[in-house]
Design a protein around this motif. Structure first.
Motif, PDB file in Angstrom:
ATOM      1  N   ASP A   1       0.804  -1.226   0.000  1.00 14.52           N
ATOM      2  CA  ASP A   1       0.000   0.000   0.000  1.00 14.52           C
ATOM      3  C   ASP A   1       0.837   1.277   0.000  1.00 14.52           C
ATOM      4  N   ARG A   2       2.018   1.209  -0.635  1.00 13.37           N
ATOM      5  CA  ARG A   2       2.806   2.432  -0.829  1.00 13.37           C
ATOM      6  C   ARG A   2       2.239   3.176  -2.028  1.00 13.37           C
ATOM      7  N   LEU A   3       2.238   4.507  -1.975  1.00 17.92           N
ATOM      8  CA  LEU A   3       1.817   5.310  -3.125  1.00 17.92           C
ATOM      9  C   LEU A   3       3.056   5.733  -3.888  1.00 17.92           C
ATOM     10  N   GLY A   4       3.036   5.557  -5.184  1.00 15.56           N
ATOM     11  CA  GLY A   4       4.199   5.899  -5.983  1.00 15.56           C
ATOM     12  C   GLY A   4       3.858   6.758  -7.187  1.00 15.56           C
ATOM     13  N   LEU A   5       4.841   7.528  -7.622  1.00 18.16           N
ATOM     14  CA  LEU A   5       4.754   8.224  -8.900  1.00 18.16           C
ATOM     15  C   LEU A   5       5.659   7.489  -9.872  1.00 18.16           C
ATOM     16  N   VAL A   6       5.116   7.106 -10.993  1.00 16.01           N
ATOM     17  CA  VAL A   6       5.910   6.386 -11.982  1.00 16.01           C
ATOM     18  C   VAL A   6       6.590   7.408 -12.894  1.00 16.01           C
ATOM     19  N   GLU A   7       7.922   7.294 -12.975  1.00 22.93           N
ATOM     20  CA  GLU A   7       8.714   8.188 -13.827  1.00 22.93           C
ATOM     21  C   GLU A   7       9.615   7.305 -14.683  1.00 22.93           C
ATOM     22  N   GLY A   8       9.214   7.116 -15.921  1.00 24.62           N
ATOM     23  CA  GLY A   8       9.978   6.206 -16.782  1.00 24.62           C
ATOM     24  C   GLY A   8       9.970   4.816 -16.197  1.00 24.62           C
ATOM     25  N   GLN A   9      11.151   4.267 -15.973  1.00 27.38           N
ATOM     26  CA  GLN A   9      11.248   2.904 -15.432  1.00 27.38           C
ATOM     27  C   GLN A   9      11.451   2.908 -13.917  1.00 27.38           C
ATOM     28  N   ALA A  10      11.174   4.062 -13.288  1.00 22.89           N
ATOM     29  CA  ALA A  10      11.403   4.179 -11.848  1.00 22.89           C
ATOM     30  C   ALA A  10      10.132   4.601 -11.130  1.00 22.89           C
ATOM     31  N   VAL A  11      10.119   4.351  -9.815  1.00 26.07           N
ATOM     32  CA  VAL A  11       8.997   4.746  -8.979  1.00 26.07           C
ATOM     33  C   VAL A  11       9.522   5.616  -7.839  1.00 26.07           C
ATOM     34  N   ARG A  12       8.909   6.771  -7.660  1.00 24.29           N
ATOM     35  CA  ARG A  12       9.229   7.622  -6.513  1.00 24.29           C
ATOM     36  C   ARG A  12       8.168   7.365  -5.442  1.00 24.29           C
ATOM     37  N   ASP A  13       8.602   7.014  -4.242  1.00 16.65           N
ATOM     38  CA  ASP A  13       7.682   6.733  -3.135  1.00 16.65           C
ATOM     39  C   ASP A  13       7.158   8.057  -2.581  1.00 16.65           C
ATOM     40  N   VAL A  14       5.852   8.276  -2.743  1.00 17.95           N
ATOM     41  CA  VAL A  14       5.243   9.522  -2.233  1.00 17.95           C
ATOM     42  C   VAL A  14       4.130   9.195  -1.225  1.00 17.95           C
ATOM     43  N   THR A  15       4.304   8.078  -0.517  1.00 21.02           N
ATOM     44  CA  THR A  15       3.299   7.630   0.447  1.00 21.02           C
ATOM     45  C   THR A  15       2.940   8.708   1.460  1.00 21.02           C
ATOM     46  N   ALA A  16       3.910   9.539   1.822  1.00 19.49           N
ATOM     47  CA  ALA A  16       3.668  10.594   2.810  1.00 19.49           C
ATOM     48  C   ALA A  16       2.534  11.521   2.384  1.00 19.49           C
ATOM     49  N   ALA A  17       2.308  11.639   1.088  1.00 18.88           N
ATOM     50  CA  ALA A  17       1.252  12.542   0.591  1.00 18.88           C
ATOM     51  C   ALA A  17      -0.149  12.032   0.942  1.00 18.88           C
ATOM     52  N   LEU A  18      -0.252  10.746   1.304  1.00 15.76           N
ATOM     53  CA  LEU A  18      -1.570  10.220   1.688  1.00 15.76           C
ATOM     54  C   LEU A  18      -2.086  10.898   2.954  1.00 15.76           C
ATOM     55  N   ASN A  19      -1.179  11.537   3.708  1.00 17.01           N
ATOM     56  CA  ASN A  19      -1.602  12.283   4.899  1.00 17.01           C
ATOM     57  C   ASN A  19      -2.507  13.459   4.559  1.00 17.01           C
ATOM     58  N   ALA A  20      -2.552  13.826   3.297  1.00 13.42           N
ATOM     59  CA  ALA A  20      -3.435  14.924   2.874  1.00 13.42           C
ATOM     60  C   ALA A  20      -4.904  14.493   2.897  1.00 13.42           C
ATOM     61  N   LEU A  21      -5.141  13.182   2.964  1.00 15.08           N
ATOM     62  CA  LEU A  21      -6.526  12.686   2.957  1.00 15.08           C
ATOM     63  C   LEU A  21      -7.141  12.781   4.352  1.00 15.08           C
ATOM     64  N   PRO A  22      -8.450  13.000   4.418  1.00 13.56           N
ATOM     65  CA  PRO A  22      -9.098  13.106   5.731  1.00 13.56           C
ATOM     66  C   PRO A  22      -9.040  11.780   6.478  1.00 13.56           C
ATOM     67  N   ALA A  23      -8.978  11.878   7.811  1.00 10.99           N
ATOM     68  CA  ALA A  23      -8.973  10.646   8.618  1.00 10.99           C
ATOM     69  C   ALA A  23     -10.307   9.932   8.439  1.00 10.99           C
ATOM     70  N   ALA A  24     -10.269   8.612   8.424  1.00 11.07           N
ATOM     71  CA  ALA A  24     -11.483   7.832   8.174  1.00 11.07           C
ATOM     72  C   ALA A  24     -12.238   7.549   9.466  1.00 11.07           C
ATOM     73  N   ARG A  25     -13.541   7.633   9.398  1.00  9.87           N
ATOM     74  CA  ARG A  25     -14.382   7.310  10.539  1.00  9.87           C
ATOM     75  C   ARG A  25     -15.681   6.750   9.991  1.00  9.87           C
ATOM     76  N   TYR A  26     -16.168   5.677  10.598  1.00 11.49           N
ATOM     77  CA  TYR A  26     -17.384   5.046  10.117  1.00 11.49           C
ATOM     78  C   TYR A  26     -18.587   5.977  10.255  1.00 11.49           C
ATOM     79  N   PRO A  27     -19.529   6.026   9.324  1.00 13.21           N
ATOM     80  CA  PRO A  27     -19.570   5.264   8.078  1.00 13.21           C
ATOM     81  C   PRO A  27     -18.625   5.855   7.027  1.00 13.21           C
ATOM     82  N   TYR A  28     -17.911   4.981   6.333  1.00 11.39           N
ATOM     83  CA  TYR A  28     -16.940   5.420   5.341  1.00 11.39           C
ATOM     84  C   TYR A  28     -17.646   5.929   4.089  1.00 11.39           C
ATOM     85  N   PRO A  29     -17.020   6.831   3.360  1.00 11.53           N
ATOM     86  CA  PRO A  29     -17.623   7.289   2.098  1.00 11.53           C
ATOM     87  C   PRO A  29     -17.790   6.114   1.134  1.00 11.53           C
TER      88      PRO A  29
END
Ligand code: MN
Length: 285
Positions: A9-37
C-alpha cells in the motif's frame, strides 16, 4: 502524472522505469471514521495529494519499476460500470459464433445499455487472474478503463471529460454462458486495472488510442479506441443518466474483436497507447 500503489500500500509516482515513493502525501486525505464514504477517497482527494507531493522533499531516491509489485490503482471504487459489445467488429464476431455468445447478449449497446461488475472482483496488474469453473470457457477482454474524478449526474456529453480523473488498461475477464453478465463477470479477480493510473491531463484525448492484447506472445486483440460505438464522453453521459457517478467509479468501455479463451498457465500481455503495458498470469482459482 502516473500514480501507482505498490508493495504494501505504498503510493508511488511512476517516472519512466522508476517509482518515486510519495506515500507521505496520503496524509493529505481526511482521517477515516465510520460510516466510510462510498466513493474512493484517494481519487476524490487527488488534487490535495498532488499539492502535498509538491511540498514533500524529493530526496532523489527511486525504486526500479521492475522490482515492485503493482497493486490496484483504485482501491475502493463505489462501482464498476461496463459497456457490453461496443466495437462493431466484436459485435460481428459475437453474432457469427452462436455457441460461445448467448443470443440474449448479442445486441447493440444502445439497446442493451450498461452492466455492473462487483467491486470485489477488482485486482491490480501485479496480482494473478484465478479462473473458476475451468470446464467452462473464460475469455480475455482488453478495454480502456476510465476512472471518474468528480461526481455528476445527467452529465452532458461535451462536459463529460471534465469528470475524468484518469485512465488505466482494463481487463474484463468473462466466463461465457447464458447467465446474466453481472454474474459471469464478477468472479474474484475477473476485473483488472493497471498498471497505474495516468491522469487525464497527461493522457489527453481518449480517442484514437491503439489497444493490444497478446496471450503467451501471440497477438489476439488489436484495435483502436476511435472505433468505439459509444465513445468515452458518450458512455459517461449515458451512465450518468442512470446513476450518479462518483470519484473512483470505473467505466470499462467495452472490448474490441479477437476475444478468446484463457487457461491456467497463460500469460496475458495488455497494452494501450499512452498508458503503458502490463503482463499478468492466469492460474486455476
Ligand atoms: Mn467487456
Amino acid at each position: 502524472m502516473r500514480f501507482c500503489f505498490f508493495s504494501d500500500d505504498r503510493l508511488g509516482l511512476v517516472e519512466g522505469q522508476a517509482v518515486r515513493d510519495v506515500t507521505a502525501a496520503l496524509n493529505a486525505l481526511p482521517a477515516a471514521r465510520y460510516p466510510y464514504p462510498t466513493h474512493d477517497v484517494f481519487i476524490a482527494g487527488l488534487s490535495s495529494i498532488i499539492e502535498r507531493i509538491r511540498m514533500i522533499p524529493d530526496d532523489g531516491e527511486r525504486l526500479s519499476l521492475a522490482s515492485v509489485s503493482l497493486q490496484c490503482p483504485v482501491r475502493n471504487p463505489g462501482k464498476l460500470i461496463a459497456a457490453p459489445v461496443n466495437y462493431t467488429a466484436h459485435l460481428k464476431e459475437a453474432i457469427a459464433d452462436e455457441t460461445t455468445f448467448s443470443r440474449a447478449h448479442v445486441q447493440r449497446i444502445q439497446d442493451t445499455g450498461l452492466f455492473l461488475k462487483a467491486t470485489s472482483s477488482l485486482i491490480g496488474s501485479g496480482s494473478t487472474i484465478e479462473v473458476r469453473q475451468t470446464g467452462r470457457r473464460t475469455d480475455h477482454e482488453i478495454e480502456l478503463a476510465v476512472v471518474i474524478g468528480s461526481a455528476g449526474r445527467d452529465i452532458a456529453r461535451w462536459r463529460a471529460l471534465e469528470h475524468v480523473a484518469g485512465y488505466c488498461i482494463g481487463l474484463d475477464i468473462t466466463m461465457r454462458g447464458p447467465e446474466e453478465r453481472s454474474l459471469r463477470k464478477s468472479v474474484d479477480t475477473y476485473s483488472v486495472i493497471g498498471p497505474w493510473l495516468v491522469t487525464a491531463d497527461e493522457f489527453g484525448d481518449p480517442a484514437g488510442r491503439g489497444v493490444q492484447l497478446c496471450v503467451n506472445g501471440e497477438a489476439r486483440q488489436l484495435a483502436n479506441t476511435r472505433d468505439l460505438i459509444l465513445d468515452v464522453p458518450a458512455l459517461i453521459a449515458f451512465a450518468s443518466g442512470f446513476y450518479t457517478l462518483h470519484p473512483g467509479d470505473v467505466i470499462f468501455t467495452g472490448t474490441p474483436a479477437g476475444v478468446g479463451p484463457i487457461f491456467a498457465g497463460d500469460v496475458i500481455e495488455a497494452a494501450i497507447e499512452g498508458l503503458g503495458e502490463f503482463s499478468i498470469e492466469v492460474r486455476e482459482g
